[in-house]
Design a protein around this motif. Structure first.
Motif, PDB file in Angstrom:
ATOM      1  N   SER A  59      26.740  33.856   5.710  1.00  0.00           N
ATOM      2  CA  SER A  59      27.622  34.676   5.734  1.00  0.00           C
ATOM      3  C   SER A  59      26.127  35.446   5.520  1.00  0.00           C
ATOM      4  CB  SER A  59      28.549  34.529   4.735  1.00  0.00           C
ATOM      5  OG  SER A  59      28.090  33.946   3.297  1.00  0.00           O
ATOM      6  N   PRO A  60      25.356  35.879   4.329  1.00  0.00           N
ATOM      7  CA  PRO A  60      24.457  36.659   3.959  1.00  0.00           C
ATOM      8  C   PRO A  60      23.303  37.592   4.968  1.00  0.00           C
ATOM      9  CG  PRO A  60      23.868  35.217   2.389  1.00  0.00           C
ATOM     10  CD  PRO A  60      24.656  34.109   3.520  1.00  0.00           C
ATOM     11  N   PHE A  61      22.978  35.991   6.283  1.00  0.00           N
ATOM     12  CA  PHE A  61      23.019  36.376   7.184  1.00  0.00           C
ATOM     13  C   PHE A  61      23.700  36.822   9.262  1.00  0.00           C
ATOM     14  CE2 PHE A  61      21.048  33.288   4.030  1.00  0.00           C
ATOM     15  CZ  PHE A  61      19.652  34.129   4.109  1.00  0.00           C
ATOM     16  N   VAL A  62      25.032  36.746   8.627  1.00  0.00           N
ATOM     17  CA  VAL A  62      26.085  37.067   9.847  1.00  0.00           C
ATOM     18  C   VAL A  62      26.645  38.159   9.432  1.00  0.00           C
ATOM     19  CG1 VAL A  62      27.760  36.157  11.091  1.00  0.00           C
ATOM     20  CG2 VAL A  62      26.027  34.402  10.249  1.00  0.00           C
ATOM     21  N   LYS A  63      26.744  38.564  11.054  1.00  0.00           N
ATOM     22  CA  LYS A  63      27.222  40.338  10.970  1.00  0.00           C
ATOM     23  C   LYS A  63      29.074  39.872  10.009  1.00  0.00           C
ATOM     24  CE  LYS A  63      25.430  42.949  12.741  1.00  0.00           C
ATOM     25  NZ  LYS A  63      25.101  44.482  14.093  1.00  0.00           N
ATOM     26  N   ASP A  64      29.271  39.471  11.162  1.00  0.00           N
ATOM     27  CA  ASP A  64      30.361  38.807  11.603  1.00  0.00           C
ATOM     28  C   ASP A  64      30.923  37.296  11.863  1.00  0.00           C
ATOM     29  OD1 ASP A  64      33.577  38.480  12.871  1.00  0.00           O
ATOM     30  OD2 ASP A  64      33.009  40.608  13.816  1.00  0.00           O
ATOM     31  N   MET A  65      31.246  36.878  10.716  1.00  0.00           N
ATOM     32  CA  MET A  65      31.547  35.685  10.719  1.00  0.00           C
ATOM     33  C   MET A  65      33.082  35.243  11.834  1.00  0.00           C
ATOM     34  SD  MET A  65      29.695  34.251   8.707  1.00  0.00           S
ATOM     35  CE  MET A  65      30.535  32.156   8.749  1.00  0.00           C
ATOM     36  N   ASP A  66      34.116  35.407  12.219  1.00  0.00           N
ATOM     37  CA  ASP A  66      34.623  35.511  12.455  1.00  0.00           C
ATOM     38  C   ASP A  66      34.109  35.063  13.726  1.00  0.00           C
ATOM     39  OD1 ASP A  66      37.110  35.690  10.971  1.00  0.00           O
ATOM     40  OD2 ASP A  66      37.127  38.069  11.086  1.00  0.00           O
ATOM     41  N   LYS A  67      33.071  35.887  14.139  1.00  0.00           N
ATOM     42  CA  LYS A  67      32.927  35.662  15.392  1.00  0.00           C
ATOM     43  C   LYS A  67      32.097  34.242  15.833  1.00  0.00           C
ATOM     44  CE  LYS A  67      31.456  40.402  17.219  1.00  0.00           C
ATOM     45  NZ  LYS A  67      30.572  41.144  17.950  1.00  0.00           N
ATOM     46  N   PHE A  68      31.058  34.026  13.987  1.00  0.00           N
ATOM     47  CA  PHE A  68      30.534  32.742  14.069  1.00  0.00           C
ATOM     48  C   PHE A  68      31.678  31.340  13.650  1.00  0.00           C
ATOM     49  CE2 PHE A  68      29.480  29.123  11.040  1.00  0.00           C
ATOM     50  CZ  PHE A  68      28.332  29.192  11.470  1.00  0.00           C
ATOM     51  N   ASP A  69      32.395  32.170  13.496  1.00  0.00           N
ATOM     52  CA  ASP A  69      33.076  30.753  13.487  1.00  0.00           C
ATOM     53  C   ASP A  69      34.362  30.792  14.808  1.00  0.00           C
ATOM     54  OD1 ASP A  69      35.342  29.339  11.901  1.00  0.00           O
ATOM     55  OD2 ASP A  69      36.505  30.311  11.958  1.00  0.00           O
ATOM     56  N   PHE A  70      35.279  31.689  15.302  1.00  0.00           N
ATOM     57  CA  PHE A  70      35.618  31.304  16.781  1.00  0.00           C
ATOM     58  C   PHE A  70      34.124  30.053  17.627  1.00  0.00           C
ATOM     59  CE2 PHE A  70      35.444  32.213  21.317  1.00  0.00           C
ATOM     60  CZ  PHE A  70      36.086  32.570  21.112  1.00  0.00           C
ATOM     61  N   VAL A  71      32.930  30.088  17.725  1.00  0.00           N
ATOM     62  CA  VAL A  71      32.308  29.349  18.208  1.00  0.00           C
ATOM     63  C   VAL A  71      31.832  28.247  17.427  1.00  0.00           C
ATOM     64  CG1 VAL A  71      30.013  29.594  19.277  1.00  0.00           C
ATOM     65  CG2 VAL A  71      31.044  31.779  19.606  1.00  0.00           C
ATOM     66  N   ALA A  72      31.703  28.702  16.358  1.00  0.00           N
ATOM     67  CA  ALA A  72      31.533  26.522  15.644  1.00  0.00           C
ATOM     68  C   ALA A  72      32.589  26.135  15.863  1.00  0.00           C
ATOM     69  CB  ALA A  72      31.495  27.403  13.792  1.00  0.00           C
ATOM     70  N   GLN A  73      34.266  26.323  16.204  1.00  0.00           N
ATOM     71  CA  GLN A  73      35.203  25.639  16.204  1.00  0.00           C
ATOM     72  C   GLN A  73      35.017  25.656  17.392  1.00  0.00           C
ATOM     73  OE1 GLN A  73      37.574  24.982  14.394  1.00  0.00           O
ATOM     74  NE2 GLN A  73      36.823  26.286  12.542  1.00  0.00           N
ATOM     75  N   LYS A  74      35.157  26.283  18.923  1.00  0.00           N
ATOM     76  CA  LYS A  74      34.930  26.050  20.278  1.00  0.00           C
ATOM     77  C   LYS A  74      33.908  24.830  20.278  1.00  0.00           C
ATOM     78  CE  LYS A  74      38.102  28.656  21.283  1.00  0.00           C
ATOM     79  NZ  LYS A  74      39.466  27.851  22.144  1.00  0.00           N
ATOM     80  N   ARG A  75      32.798  25.191  19.823  1.00  0.00           N
ATOM     81  CA  ARG A  75      31.673  24.224  20.175  1.00  0.00           C
ATOM     82  C   ARG A  75      31.448  22.878  19.172  1.00  0.00           C
ATOM     83  NH1 ARG A  75      27.639  24.627  23.114  1.00  0.00           N
ATOM     84  NH2 ARG A  75      26.014  24.262  21.862  1.00  0.00           N
ATOM     85  N   ASP A  76      32.999  22.784  18.263  1.00  0.00           N
ATOM     86  CA  ASP A  76      32.556  21.395  17.896  1.00  0.00           C
ATOM     87  C   ASP A  76      31.451  21.332  16.291  1.00  0.00           C
ATOM     88  OD1 ASP A  76      34.047  18.751  16.994  1.00  0.00           O
ATOM     89  OD2 ASP A  76      32.392  17.754  18.047  1.00  0.00           O
ATOM     90  N   TYR A  77      30.814  22.242  16.598  1.00  0.00           N
ATOM     91  CA  TYR A  77      30.545  22.510  14.796  1.00  0.00           C
ATOM     92  C   TYR A  77      31.008  22.036  13.352  1.00  0.00           C
ATOM     93  CZ  TYR A  77      27.251  23.557  11.462  1.00  0.00           C
ATOM     94  OH  TYR A  77      26.257  24.099  10.465  1.00  0.00           O
TER      95      TYR A  77
END
Length: 347
Positions: A59-77
Motif C-alpha cells: 500500500s505505501p507504493f500503490v496510489k490506488d489500492m482499489d485498482k490493484f485489488d481489481f486486477v489481483a482478483q481478476k488475475r487470481d493473485y
C-alpha cells in the motif's frame, strides 16, 4: 420504428457500453499506479502471508489500492499469494504490479570474513528472511555438521566468503545445505591435491588461511606469510601467531568487538587456550576467522623460502620484514616495538 433502425440503435448502444467497459478496465489495469519517485523499489512478502497482509505491504507504493485489488482478483493473485522479494518500478500499472508480485527476485547474498559463526548469522539475517537464531540452529545442528564433516570448532571453515544467489525467503536449513554444497564445489580436485601435497586437509588449510588472513591485508604478501607458517609446521616449531592469541583472548572474554592492537608476553604466555599457538604446537582446533579465497589460495600456493620469522615493517606500511634466523628477527622486532611504543599503542 423499423427493424433496421432498431438494430442500428442496439449496435450503437452496444458500442458505447463496450467502450465504457473498455475504458473502465483500462483505467483500472493499465494506467500508472505507483506513488514512489525512485526508479525502483523492492517489497518483501514474508512466508505464510495472506492477501490482506500483502495489501498492507504494498500500500505505501500503490496510489490506488482499489485498482490493484481489481486486477489481483481478476488475475487470481488474491488466492495465490507469492512469498519473497519483489521488484516494483516507477509508473507501473496495476497489471504490471500484480505480475511483478508473482515473480520472486533472487537475492545476491554476500558476506566477508567474520570472526564467529554468530556474527555471520547476524550478517546473513540482514539479507534474508530467516533470523540469526534460525540460521545458528541450522548451522550448528549436530546431524548437519557430522554429515558434512565439521564440528563446533571447524564449522566456520564451511563458509567461503563470496556472493551467492538465493531467494529471500529460503529457509535456514536450505541455506545451510547450499553453503555445504558450495564448500564441496570450492574444494575441487585441484585444491584438494594441493592441500594433500602439503600434508593438510581442506579444513586445516582453512585454519591456517584464517591466520594468514588476519596477519596481513596485503594479498600479494599472503603466499610469503603462508610459507613461513608451513616452514614452522615442517620444523615442528610453534606457529607463534599473534592473531591466535587475540582470538583466544576475545573468546575467553566473550567480547569479539573489542580491539586489540598489541600483544604482550603476558598475553602469549598467560592466555591458556588451545587457540594460543605460542603455548601449543601445530594448528589451532578451528579457524580464528573466516578466511577469504585469496588467503586459502595463498596457503595452497605458498611461496617456497627459508624464512621462519616475520615482523610488521615500519618502513613499508601494511607489509612485513622477514628473517631466516632469530638474530635478524630480533633486529626487526626491536625496531617495530620501539615504533609502536613511540606511537603510544598500549593495547
Amino acid at each position: 420504428m423499423n427493424f433496421k433502425k432498431l438494430i442500428a440503435i442496439i449496435a450503437v448502444v452496444g458500442i458505447v457500453i463496450a467502450g465504457i467497459i473498455t475504458f473502465y478496465v483500462y483505467n483500472k489495469a493499465f494506467t500508472a499506479n505507483t506513488t514512489f519517485n525512485q526508479k525502483e523499489v523492492f517489497v518483501y512478502v514474508p512466508s505464510n502471508s495472506t492477501y490482506e497482509q500483502v495489501k498492507e505491504i504494498v500500500s505505501p507504493f500503490v496510489k490506488d489500492m482499489d485498482k490493484f485489488d481489481f486486477v489481483a482478483q481478476k488475475r487470481d493473485y488474491a488466492s495465490n499469494v507469492k512469498e519473497g522479494k519483489f521488484l516494483l518500478k516507477k509508473n507501473m500499472t496495476s497489471f504490471d504490479i500484480v505480475r511483478a508480485m508473482k515473480s520472486n527476485v533472487p537475492v545476491k547474498l554476500a558476506f566477508n570474513n567474520q570472526e564467529t559463526l554468530g556474527k555471520l548469522a547476524q550478517r546473513l539475517a540482514t539479507q534474508m528472511e530467516p533470523d540469526s537464531t534460525s540460521l545458528m540452529k541450522a548451522f550448528t545442528n549436530p546431524e548437519f555438521m557430522e554429515t558434512n564433516g565439521f564440528d563446533d570448532d571447524t564449522i566456520l571453515a564451511m563458509f567461503i566468503p563470496n556472493t551467492y544467489e538465493f531467494y529471500w525467503n529460503t529457509s535456514a536449513d536450505k541455506i545451510a545445505d547450499k553453503m555445504a554444497s558450495e564448500y564441496k564445489k570450492f574444494w575441487n580436485e585441484e585444491r584438494i591435491s594441493k592441500a594433500l601435497n602439503k600434508n593438510l586437509t581442506p579444513i586445516q588449510v582453512s585454519v591456517l588461511a584464517s591466520i594468514v588472513h588476519k596477519e596481513t591485508a596485503k594479498i600479494d604478501e599472503r603466499p610469503r606469510i603462508a610459507g613461513v607458517y608451513l616452514n614452522r609446521l615442517e620444523q615442528n616449531m610453534p606457529l607463534q601467531a599473534d592473531p591466535t592469541v587475540i582470538f583466544a583472548m576475545k573468546k575467553a572474554s566473550g567480547d569479539f568487538d573489542q580491539v586489540i592492537k598489541r600483544v604482550y608476553s603476558k598475553d602469549t604466555q598467560g592466555t591458556i587456550s588451545p587457540y594460543n599457538t605460542y603455548i601449543n604446537l601445530g594448528l589451532p582446533p578451528g579457524p580464528i576467522a573466516m578466511p577469504d579465497i585469496s588467503a586459502i589460495d595463498a596457503v595452497l600456493n605458498a611461496e617456497k623460502h627459508d624464512y621462519i620469522y616475520f615482523c610488521a615493517s615500519v618502513d613499508r606500511m601494511g607489509y612485513h620484514d622477514f628473517a631466516s634466523n632469530y638474530a635478524a628477527h630480533q633486529v626487526n622486532a626491536r625496531k617495530y616495538a620501539e615504533w609502536v611504543t613511540k606511537l603510544g599503542i598500549n593495547r
